[in-house]
Design a protein around this motif. Structure first.
Motif, PDB file in Angstrom:
ATOM      1  N   GLN A 180       0.848  -1.183   0.000  1.00  0.00           N
ATOM      2  CA  GLN A 180       0.000   0.000   0.000  1.00  0.00           C
ATOM      3  C   GLN A 180       0.887   1.239   0.000  1.00  0.00           C
ATOM      4  O   GLN A 180       2.009   1.210   0.528  1.00  0.00           O
ATOM      5  CB  GLN A 180      -0.917   0.020   1.238  1.00  0.00           C
ATOM      6  CG  GLN A 180      -1.893  -1.148   1.311  1.00  0.00           C
ATOM      7  CD  GLN A 180      -2.895  -1.130   0.165  1.00  0.00           C
ATOM      8  OE1 GLN A 180      -3.171  -0.073  -0.396  1.00  0.00           O
ATOM      9  NE2 GLN A 180      -3.404  -2.292  -0.189  1.00  0.00           N
ATOM     10  N   PRO A 181       0.408   2.327  -0.566  1.00  0.00           N
ATOM     11  CA  PRO A 181       1.230   3.544  -0.587  1.00  0.00           C
ATOM     12  C   PRO A 181       1.522   4.052   0.817  1.00  0.00           C
ATOM     13  O   PRO A 181       0.717   3.887   1.748  1.00  0.00           O
ATOM     14  CB  PRO A 181       0.364   4.550  -1.369  1.00  0.00           C
ATOM     15  CG  PRO A 181      -0.587   3.719  -2.141  1.00  0.00           C
ATOM     16  CD  PRO A 181      -0.851   2.502  -1.320  1.00  0.00           C
ATOM     17  N   VAL A 182       2.687   4.668   0.979  1.00  0.00           N
ATOM     18  CA  VAL A 182       3.052   5.329   2.222  1.00  0.00           C
ATOM     19  C   VAL A 182       3.544   6.732   1.885  1.00  0.00           C
ATOM     20  O   VAL A 182       3.881   7.033   0.734  1.00  0.00           O
ATOM     21  CB  VAL A 182       4.147   4.544   2.988  1.00  0.00           C
ATOM     22  CG1 VAL A 182       3.624   3.200   3.452  1.00  0.00           C
ATOM     23  CG2 VAL A 182       5.395   4.363   2.136  1.00  0.00           C
ATOM     24  N   TYR A 183       3.594   7.570   2.920  1.00  0.00           N
ATOM     25  CA  TYR A 183       4.000   8.962   2.742  1.00  0.00           C
ATOM     26  C   TYR A 183       5.267   9.173   3.563  1.00  0.00           C
ATOM     27  O   TYR A 183       5.237   9.159   4.799  1.00  0.00           O
ATOM     28  CB  TYR A 183       2.872   9.896   3.177  1.00  0.00           C
ATOM     29  CG  TYR A 183       1.592   9.630   2.421  1.00  0.00           C
ATOM     30  CD1 TYR A 183       1.361  10.226   1.188  1.00  0.00           C
ATOM     31  CD2 TYR A 183       0.642   8.735   2.906  1.00  0.00           C
ATOM     32  CE1 TYR A 183       0.210   9.963   0.469  1.00  0.00           C
ATOM     33  CE2 TYR A 183      -0.513   8.462   2.190  1.00  0.00           C
ATOM     34  CZ  TYR A 183      -0.720   9.079   0.969  1.00  0.00           C
ATOM     35  OH  TYR A 183      -1.862   8.804   0.263  1.00  0.00           O
ATOM     36  N   LEU A 184       6.391   9.350   2.873  1.00  0.00           N
ATOM     37  CA  LEU A 184       7.690   9.408   3.522  1.00  0.00           C
ATOM     38  C   LEU A 184       7.838  10.716   4.290  1.00  0.00           C
ATOM     39  O   LEU A 184       7.456  11.792   3.808  1.00  0.00           O
ATOM     40  CB  LEU A 184       8.811   9.296   2.486  1.00  0.00           C
ATOM     41  CG  LEU A 184       8.741   8.108   1.513  1.00  0.00           C
ATOM     42  CD1 LEU A 184      10.007   8.047   0.687  1.00  0.00           C
ATOM     43  CD2 LEU A 184       8.525   6.799   2.247  1.00  0.00           C
ATOM     44  N   THR A 185       8.395  10.611   5.500  1.00  0.00           N
ATOM     45  CA  THR A 185       8.631  11.800   6.318  1.00  0.00           C
ATOM     46  C   THR A 185      10.116  12.057   6.531  1.00  0.00           C
ATOM     47  O   THR A 185      10.555  13.192   6.548  1.00  0.00           O
ATOM     48  CB  THR A 185       7.942  11.645   7.675  1.00  0.00           C
ATOM     49  OG1 THR A 185       8.409  10.443   8.317  1.00  0.00           O
ATOM     50  CG2 THR A 185       6.432  11.563   7.499  1.00  0.00           C
ATOM     51  N   ARG A 186      10.900  10.984   6.698  1.00  0.00           N
ATOM     52  CA  ARG A 186      12.343  11.161   6.899  1.00  0.00           C
ATOM     53  C   ARG A 186      13.063   9.880   6.507  1.00  0.00           C
ATOM     54  O   ARG A 186      12.522   8.782   6.684  1.00  0.00           O
ATOM     55  CB  ARG A 186      12.666  11.529   8.347  1.00  0.00           C
ATOM     56  CG  ARG A 186      14.131  11.945   8.539  1.00  0.00           C
ATOM     57  CD  ARG A 186      14.431  12.373   9.940  1.00  0.00           C
ATOM     58  NE  ARG A 186      14.518  11.263  10.865  1.00  0.00           N
ATOM     59  CZ  ARG A 186      15.110  11.327  12.055  1.00  0.00           C
ATOM     60  NH1 ARG A 186      15.639  12.468  12.453  1.00  0.00           N
ATOM     61  NH2 ARG A 186      15.148  10.284  12.847  1.00  0.00           N
ATOM     62  N   VAL A 187      14.282  10.033   5.968  1.00  0.00           N
ATOM     63  CA  VAL A 187      15.142   8.892   5.647  1.00  0.00           C
ATOM     64  C   VAL A 187      16.406   9.044   6.476  1.00  0.00           C
ATOM     65  O   VAL A 187      17.110  10.057   6.380  1.00  0.00           O
ATOM     66  CB  VAL A 187      15.489   8.837   4.146  1.00  0.00           C
ATOM     67  CG1 VAL A 187      16.360   7.637   3.854  1.00  0.00           C
ATOM     68  CG2 VAL A 187      14.228   8.800   3.311  1.00  0.00           C
ATOM     69  N   LYS A 188      16.685   8.063   7.306  1.00  0.00           N
ATOM     70  CA  LYS A 188      17.861   8.110   8.172  1.00  0.00           C
ATOM     71  C   LYS A 188      18.568   6.769   8.100  1.00  0.00           C
ATOM     72  O   LYS A 188      18.058   5.755   8.600  1.00  0.00           O
ATOM     73  CB  LYS A 188      17.434   8.398   9.612  1.00  0.00           C
ATOM     74  CG  LYS A 188      18.578   8.804  10.524  1.00  0.00           C
ATOM     75  CD  LYS A 188      19.078  10.205  10.209  1.00  0.00           C
ATOM     76  CE  LYS A 188      20.100  10.673  11.234  1.00  0.00           C
ATOM     77  NZ  LYS A 188      20.635  12.011  10.885  1.00  0.00           N
ATOM     78  N   GLY A 189      19.730   6.728   7.448  1.00  0.00           N
ATOM     79  CA  GLY A 189      20.472   5.485   7.344  1.00  0.00           C
ATOM     80  C   GLY A 189      19.690   4.438   6.582  1.00  0.00           C
ATOM     81  O   GLY A 189      19.310   4.632   5.427  1.00  0.00           O
ATOM     82  N   LYS A 190      19.418   3.318   7.259  1.00  0.00           N
ATOM     83  CA  LYS A 190      18.698   2.217   6.632  1.00  0.00           C
ATOM     84  C   LYS A 190      17.224   2.193   7.012  1.00  0.00           C
ATOM     85  O   LYS A 190      16.547   1.196   6.767  1.00  0.00           O
ATOM     86  CB  LYS A 190      19.343   0.886   7.016  1.00  0.00           C
ATOM     87  CG  LYS A 190      20.771   0.726   6.517  1.00  0.00           C
ATOM     88  CD  LYS A 190      21.327  -0.646   6.868  1.00  0.00           C
ATOM     89  CE  LYS A 190      22.740  -0.815   6.314  1.00  0.00           C
ATOM     90  NZ  LYS A 190      23.282  -2.148   6.615  1.00  0.00           N
ATOM     91  N   VAL A 191      16.727   3.272   7.583  1.00  0.00           N
ATOM     92  CA  VAL A 191      15.331   3.319   8.046  1.00  0.00           C
ATOM     93  C   VAL A 191      14.616   4.461   7.349  1.00  0.00           C
ATOM     94  O   VAL A 191      15.119   5.591   7.288  1.00  0.00           O
ATOM     95  CB  VAL A 191      15.258   3.493   9.570  1.00  0.00           C
ATOM     96  CG1 VAL A 191      13.800   3.566  10.028  1.00  0.00           C
ATOM     97  CG2 VAL A 191      15.972   2.351  10.274  1.00  0.00           C
ATOM     98  N   VAL A 192      13.439   4.145   6.815  1.00  0.00           N
ATOM     99  CA  VAL A 192      12.550   5.156   6.241  1.00  0.00           C
ATOM    100  C   VAL A 192      11.382   5.340   7.193  1.00  0.00           C
ATOM    101  O   VAL A 192      10.667   4.376   7.505  1.00  0.00           O
ATOM    102  CB  VAL A 192      12.045   4.733   4.844  1.00  0.00           C
ATOM    103  CG1 VAL A 192      10.964   5.679   4.368  1.00  0.00           C
ATOM    104  CG2 VAL A 192      13.187   4.708   3.855  1.00  0.00           C
ATOM    105  N   HIS A 193      11.202   6.553   7.686  1.00  0.00           N
ATOM    106  CA  HIS A 193      10.051   6.871   8.520  1.00  0.00           C
ATOM    107  C   HIS A 193       8.940   7.390   7.623  1.00  0.00           C
ATOM    108  O   HIS A 193       9.180   8.218   6.724  1.00  0.00           O
ATOM    109  CB  HIS A 193      10.407   7.917   9.568  1.00  0.00           C
ATOM    110  CG  HIS A 193      11.496   7.480  10.510  1.00  0.00           C
ATOM    111  ND1 HIS A 193      11.258   6.656  11.585  1.00  0.00           N
ATOM    112  CD2 HIS A 193      12.826   7.742  10.523  1.00  0.00           C
ATOM    113  CE1 HIS A 193      12.389   6.431  12.229  1.00  0.00           C
ATOM    114  NE2 HIS A 193      13.369   7.080  11.601  1.00  0.00           N
ATOM    115  N   CYS A 194       7.733   6.931   7.857  1.00  0.00           N
ATOM    116  CA  CYS A 194       6.638   7.299   6.963  1.00  0.00           C
ATOM    117  C   CYS A 194       5.310   7.236   7.718  1.00  0.00           C
ATOM    118  O   CYS A 194       5.225   6.782   8.864  1.00  0.00           O
ATOM    119  CB  CYS A 194       6.591   6.369   5.742  1.00  0.00           C
ATOM    120  SG  CYS A 194       6.379   4.634   6.191  1.00  0.00           S
ATOM    121  N   LEU A 195       4.282   7.723   7.059  1.00  0.00           N
ATOM    122  CA  LEU A 195       2.900   7.619   7.526  1.00  0.00           C
ATOM    123  C   LEU A 195       2.130   6.784   6.524  1.00  0.00           C
ATOM    124  O   LEU A 195       2.306   6.949   5.311  1.00  0.00           O
ATOM    125  CB  LEU A 195       2.265   9.009   7.648  1.00  0.00           C
ATOM    126  CG  LEU A 195       2.861   9.938   8.716  1.00  0.00           C
ATOM    127  CD1 LEU A 195       2.353  11.358   8.513  1.00  0.00           C
ATOM    128  CD2 LEU A 195       2.516   9.454  10.105  1.00  0.00           C
TER     129      LEU A 195
END
Length: 1222
Positions: free
Chosen positions: A575-590
């Motif tokens: 499902q689509p997600v909305y990216l908020t921050r990319v840090k290293g190997k982790v993508v934070h999203c809503l």
């Protein structure tokens, strides 16, 4: 509330639609009798099914199996497998039109409703009808299962809605546990009950209330509610209990028959469509119409909701439409490690490190309850947010956050905040925010009390505004984006792009990504376009990685984009997600429910490509050694970018490795893979490539494997190997190949063998002549005897012949033990990096913000006591810059080996002298290098004078002579004769006189790999005079470099600029060091140190210059300017000790922000440096240019010799350097 159309198709009237619960598939049954299968996300027709006779009215997907069923006017129910693209079977039993079909969510059942006044339940596994529900006395328009309970609801033209209890059918056909004795007796006697009345499915309720036939009825997904609609143009809401069902209310508003009514899966809404050409949305609690969507010419016949997503599909007279009723993109803003976002009309704060999530502000009263906020802008200085909503043509609320967000205090924006109207609102400064009035096309600048301080008319037609930097906004126009300065009220920059929907700034605000529906434009902060990325499906969101990579999400992927436009896939999404921050190997999203998530990704691929793009080959090597980065996409990318040698490290397939090795000229790997593959075509290609490189040993192996005996013999001839030629003669004899025997005998000079071959094939005349002319009298007589002739018979026919002295030339120098000399395979940066890494040294390539500069930094800083390694570093610094240990960058000039061919032609007839080849060179070329090669120095100097304004040719004399000598090859002749002169050509494949050109003796590759590296090494070691001489030598050499492509020509011009900047910088530093012994010249020393930092050097070298200036100014108590250099140094991401030192100086400057010595230096204004006066020429001041290197001089230096090149005249009008004939 708006209808957001996601997909629309044109076709015949659509009577039934069904979403696949997991895949992006939509089935549509048409009145024409066909079934269409659409991918509504991509907008493409996947398949078509055509087996029904007449209209198809019902269609349904199975929840887990690759099946769907359909029912039509041919009384048939068909079950299809969409993967195998065929009808599996047909269920017969209905006696009239089939109106609807549905799969059960758990059991293998199909529910069908028909005009034969029955409802049937089928077991699609046994393909049997297991129940017939009778009771309606007119057409049954619809029948559906309850999503959880054992109920069926049906709607009929007899004006009733019936609810059926099918729990008996479930118990009869499924058993979850062993049956008791009574239950077994009951099941055994169930057939007897069927004689008097079916107990499997019984009517639980009959709902009467419609005045005309009922077209549709359906259950609520979670509540005990039913909604129905009919030809009485009404929508009725019913409630059920265990014992009864009753009508709750009626919704009126449609002007024609209502086709379908259903519940919204997530909100308290009812959605209906009708033959009055409208889709209406109703408030379930207030029973009032919320919104109406009207179509001009098409009546609606069917409506369905996606079981998982916020999507609806409606079928009408000319096709179908897929739509959603509200945006799912949550409004959010990120600051540091805190994500502020809106969920369920609450502003929440989410800590990305700890995972804590708290509600801080309620915005439930902002706009409509069904419309989510659109944007959120956060002001960290004032701890305030602006939330906007598209309701009522645009609203915004400004609210201050509570001081302690973890306390659980939730403020209400209606009472705590300040509200206003505007389609967009965002903070543009600490205490100012901008509001776009789209109707008036104006931008209001407001303070934190919501008072207007300024109103600005939009300079262009503006659809939206975004943050564009302090006191600037980005204006989104239909075909471009405009960077607008609010204070000066002027357009700073404009970039053509499709309509921009979202804007994402990098962490340092140096880069910006402009997101449109299908494109991403990556630009710098001044809208200088870097690259455009195009996608075929919708782009949803994006965020910048710390390394400068833009990571973005589409409907079904997380992808990346490099600054120059290369992109690729990181991860596939359900499902689509909305990216908020990319840090290293982790993508934070809503996610679509506005819930924070963290997704682990593998950034290896895009970091590898970024390192490759930035030529940071140490990191490339590290990634190759520590990761399992493989795949055809990486291999294709490396081949496309011209790095097949790197691709070799990723490939295990032998054929692919062979292809790559051939492409990059790695004969060792190619030979190894050819042995493993062992195919004739592989050996043939290897032989051709090895022959091009002069590696005749591999050529020999290739010819042996392919049994190419003729070429093998010739190879032995030209390499002077008579022993193997003799073996080839024996092989030819064993093969009984007479032609090969003759050739080998000819190559060996074996006359007897040649005669024997000619005799064996019956060519007696040739055999006789060969024997006769080579003195084999006895053999000649034998040949005559075999032919039945004597010498008198042939004397009248054959001319008298003398003895032949022709023999194969003797081998002067056998070369079969050594490969031929040749210009080697071009050594790439990566090859050098590999070699340096193997030796444990630095790769010697240009770095960007790496750790390579650490030694050099200390080396430079030590002069002023800045060495971070203590006393040892300071002592070693005295030897060079009085800084750290020297970096070992020994440039090694790449040697050039030349090969030439000599061809002698015997021309019959009179010989006519032709034009000398050197004269052809002069005629054919407008390049000074070719004229120098021809020895025409006068015309070469004239060309250089016209092209670059050269006036002093004394420094170029050694270069002219070197190019002239390198264009010729001299072969020794007889002792009494002069040597033979052979002119070397660069285009040996073109023999026409008009295309003859001399060999290019100077190349960019040799300069960059040799002299340029040596210059960088001398600069790093603080050998300024030596470095300046090398850079100036490179400038002189570039005057006589010949390029073959536009890319090479551009690289040459870039190299001219590099040399110019380094020569100016070195001149500044040498002058500063000369003055450093005189304390009275402190002001001039400071000016020179400051100007040095404005030359365009490589990042490690610029770091050295900035450290030097920072220290010099700090010691002179010019703290304010020293802080400027410290901040610039921090922007280059130096080593941690240096960064600490920079911050210390900035702190000191904040306490004492003054300069003790006033100097002529303004870092706020752009300027060029005059190489003659070593002073700045600020923007707007008059200047003259050097026609060759482009250096800017003050007007009084016009007509003088350029201080950079020492060859050209400043201010002279010139055409520009020409390095290519193209």
């Amino acid at each position: 509330m708006n209808m957001l159309t996601k997909f629309e198709s044109k076709s015949n009237r659509v009577k039934g639609v069904s979403f696949h619960p997991r895949l992006t598939l939509l089935a549509a049954s048409l009145h024409s009798g066909s079934i269409q299968l659409w991918n509504f996300q991509m907008g493409v027709l996947v398949d078509r099914f055509e087996e029904h006779d007449g209209p198809v009215r019902g269609i349904s997907f199975h929840s887990t199996q690759p099946l769907f069923c359909s029912g039509g006017d041919d009384y048939k129910i068909k079950v299809w497998n969409y993967k195998t693209r065929r009808c599996l079977f047909t269920l017969h039993g209905h006696l009239d039109y089939v109106r609807s079909v549905y799969f059960h969510h758990e059991h293998p059942w199909i529910l069908s409703a028909s005009d034969d006044q029955t409802i049937r339940i089928w077991n699609w596994q046994s393909r049997q009808c297991i129940a017939i529900l009778t009771g309606h006395n007119h057409y049954i328009m619809c029948a559906q299962f309850h999503p959880k309970e054992d109920y069926v609801v049906s709607a009929s033209m007899d004006q009733t809605v019936r609810v059926w209890d099918i729990s008996g059918l479930r118990k009869k056909n499924t058993t979850a546990q062993p049956l008791s004795f009574e239950e077994q007796i009951q099941r055994a006697n169930s057939g007897q009950a069927d004689l008097f009345g079916n107990t499997d499915a019984v009517v639980k309720y009959v709902l009467e209330g419609h005045d005309r036939g009922v077209n549709w009825a359906t259950f609520h997904p979670t509540l005990p509610l039913i909604v129905s609609c009919g030809d009485d143009r009404q929508i009725k809401l019913w409630r059920m209990s265990e014992t009864k069902a009753w009508e709750v209310d009626t919704c009126r508003g449609h002007f024609n028959n209502v086709s379908v009514a259903l519940f919204h899966p997530k909100h308290e809404l009812i959605i209906s469509d009708s033959e009055d050409k409208t889709i209406r949305v109703w408030d379930m609690s207030k029973r009032t119409a919320v919104q109406t969507f009207r179509r001009e010419n098409d009546r609606f016949w069917v409506l369905t909701a996606h079981p998982e997503l916020n999507l609806f599909a409606a079928g009408h007279d000319s096709g179908l439409i897929v739509f959603k009723l509200d945006r799912e993109r949550p409004a959010f803003s990120i600051h540091g490690n805190t994500l502020f976002y809106v969920r369920d009309k609450y502003v929440r704060a989410h800590d990305l490190t700890t995972g804590s999530d708290t509600g801080v502000i309620s915005v439930r009263r902002l706009g409509s309850q069904y419309v989510q906020p659109r944007t959120l802008s956060y002001n960290p200085a004032e701890r305030a947010v602006i939330v906007t909503s598209p309701a009522d043509n645009g609203l915004y609320e400004l609210v201050h956050l509570p001081k302690d967000m973890g306390s659980g205090e939730v403020r209400d924006s209606a009472s705590e905040g300040k509200r206003g109207t505007g389609s967009s609102a965002l903070f543009v400064a600490r205490n100012r925010f901008a509001v776009l009035d789209k109707t008036a096309q104006s931008i209001e600048i407001r303070d934190l009390d919501n008072g207007i301080t300024k109103t600005i008319k939009c300079p262009v037609q503006t659809n939206d505004i975004f943050y564009g930097g302090t006191a600037c906004v980005l204006l989104s126009c239909p075909a471009s984006v405009v960077l607008f300065d609010i204070q000066q009220q002027k357009i700073v920059a404009e970039l053509a792009t499709p309509l921009v929907k979202y804007v994402v700034w990098s962490n340092d605000n140096s880069m910006v990504a402009l997101l449109s529906k299908h494109t991403i434009m990556i630009a710098n902060k001044n809208l200088g376009q870097s690259a455009m990325v195009h996608e075929t499906i919708r782009i949803k969101s994006g965020a910048w990685d710390d390394s400068g990579i833009f990571v973005y999400s589409t409907l079904n992927h997380i992808k990346y984009a490099l600054p120059q436009g290369d992109n690729g896939i990181i991860k596939t999404l359900d499902q689509p997600v909305y990216l908020t921050r990319v840090k290293g190997k982790v993508v934070h999203c809503l996610d679509r429910n506005a819930k924070p998530r963290s997704i682990n990704i593998d950034p290896t691929e895009y970091r590898f490509k970024l390192a490759l793009m930035r030529k940071n080959y140490d990191e490339v090597l590290h990634i190759i050694r520590t990761s399992n980065l493989v795949g055809q996409s990486i291999i294709a990318y490396l081949q496309k970018k011209g790095f097949p040698e790197i691709a070799l490290h990723f490939v295990q397939d032998k054929t692919t490795r062979f292809d790559l090795a051939i492409e990059c000229g790695n004969l060792d790997v190619a030979l190894e893979m050819a042995k493993a593959v062992d195919r004739e075509d592989t050996w043939s290609r290897l032989g051709q490539q090895a022959l091009k490189q002069g590696n005749h040993k591999i050529v020999e192996i290739a010819y042996q494997r392919t049994k190419n005996f003729d070429r093998l013999s010739f190879l032995y001839l030209i390499t002077g190997n008579p022993e193997k030629l003799g073996k080839m003669a024996k092989i030819a004899e064993m093969r009984n190949d007479q032609m090969s025997r003759f050739h080998n005998a000819l190559y060996l000079g074996n006359v007897e063998a040649r005669v024997n071959v000619l005799r064996e094939v019956g060519l007696y005349p040739l055999a006789y002549m060969t024997a006769k002319t080579n003195g084999l009298v006895n053999v000649a007589e034998e040949i005559l005897a075999e032919a039945g002739l004597n010498e008198e018979d042939v004397a009248a026919v054959l001319p008298s012949v003398a003895r032949s002295s022709i023999q194969p030339p003797p081998v002067v120098t056998p070369t079969f033990d050594h490969n031929w000399p040749s210009v080697g395979v071009t050594e790439s940066f990566f090859d050098r990096a590999l070699a340096a890494a193997a030796a444990g040294e630095s790769s010697g390539v240009d770095y960007t913000n790496g750790d390579e500069g650490a030694a050099g930094l200390d080396e430079w800083a030590g002069e002023d006591g800045l060495a971070v390694d203590g006393t040892a570093a300071a002592e070693e610094a005295e030897e060079a810059w009085d800084l750290g240990p020297d970096a070992d960058h020994d440039g090694e000039a790449q040697g050039e080996e030349e090969a030439a061919e000599e061809a002698d032609q015997d021309l019959g007839g009179a010989l006519v002298p032709g034009m000398p080849e050197v004269e052809l060179w002069v005629r054919n070329s407008p390049l000074a290098a070719d004229h120098v090669a021809a020895g025409s120095f006068e015309t070469a100097m004239g060309l250089l004078n016209r092209q670059v304004g050269a006036v002093d040719f004394a420094p170029l004399k050694p270069l002219f002579l070197s190019v002239y000598r390198s264009s010729r090859l001299y072969l020794p002749a007889a002792p009494s004769l002069p040597p033979l002169e052979v002119n070397l050509r660069r285009n040996t494949d073109r023999a026409e006189p008009r295309n003859v050109l001399p060999v290019a003796t100077l190349s960019l590759q040799s300069i960059t790999s040799g002299e340029l590296r040596a210059a960088y090494a001398a600069f790093q070691k603080a050998k300024f005079s030596e470095a300046a001489d090398i850079f100036r030598s490179i400038l002189h050499s570039l005057l006589l470099v010949v390029t073959s492509t536009a890319a090479e020509a551009a690289e040459l011009q870039e190299l001219v600029v590099v040399c110019r900047e380094y020569i100016i910088g070195l001149t500044l530093e040498m002058e500063r060091r000369r003055l450093s012994e005189d304390p009275s010249t402190l002001k001039r020393q400071l000016e020179l140190a400051a100007l040095f930092t404005h030359t365009r050097l490589q990042p490690p070298h610029l770091t050295l210059a900035l450290r030097l200036a920072m220290t010099t100014f700090s010691k002179a108590k010019n703290y304010a300017t020293a802080a400027v250099f410290a901040q610039r140094l921090l922007d280059l991401n130096p080593a941690p000790p240096v960064a600490t030192q920079c911050r210390t100086i900035i702190t000191s400057a904040n306490k004492n922000p003054r300069d003790a010595v006033e100097i002529d230096y303004d870092h706020h204004t752009a300027f060029d440096i005059c190489p003659a006066s070593l002073s700045p020429i600020y923007a707007g001041q008059p200047s003259v240019l050097d026609p060759f290197c482009g250096a800017s001089y003050k007007p009084e230096y016009a007509g003088t010799l350029c201080a950079v090149s020492r060859v050209t005249e400043v201010g002279k009008s010139a055409q520009g350097l020409k390095s290519s004939i193209l």
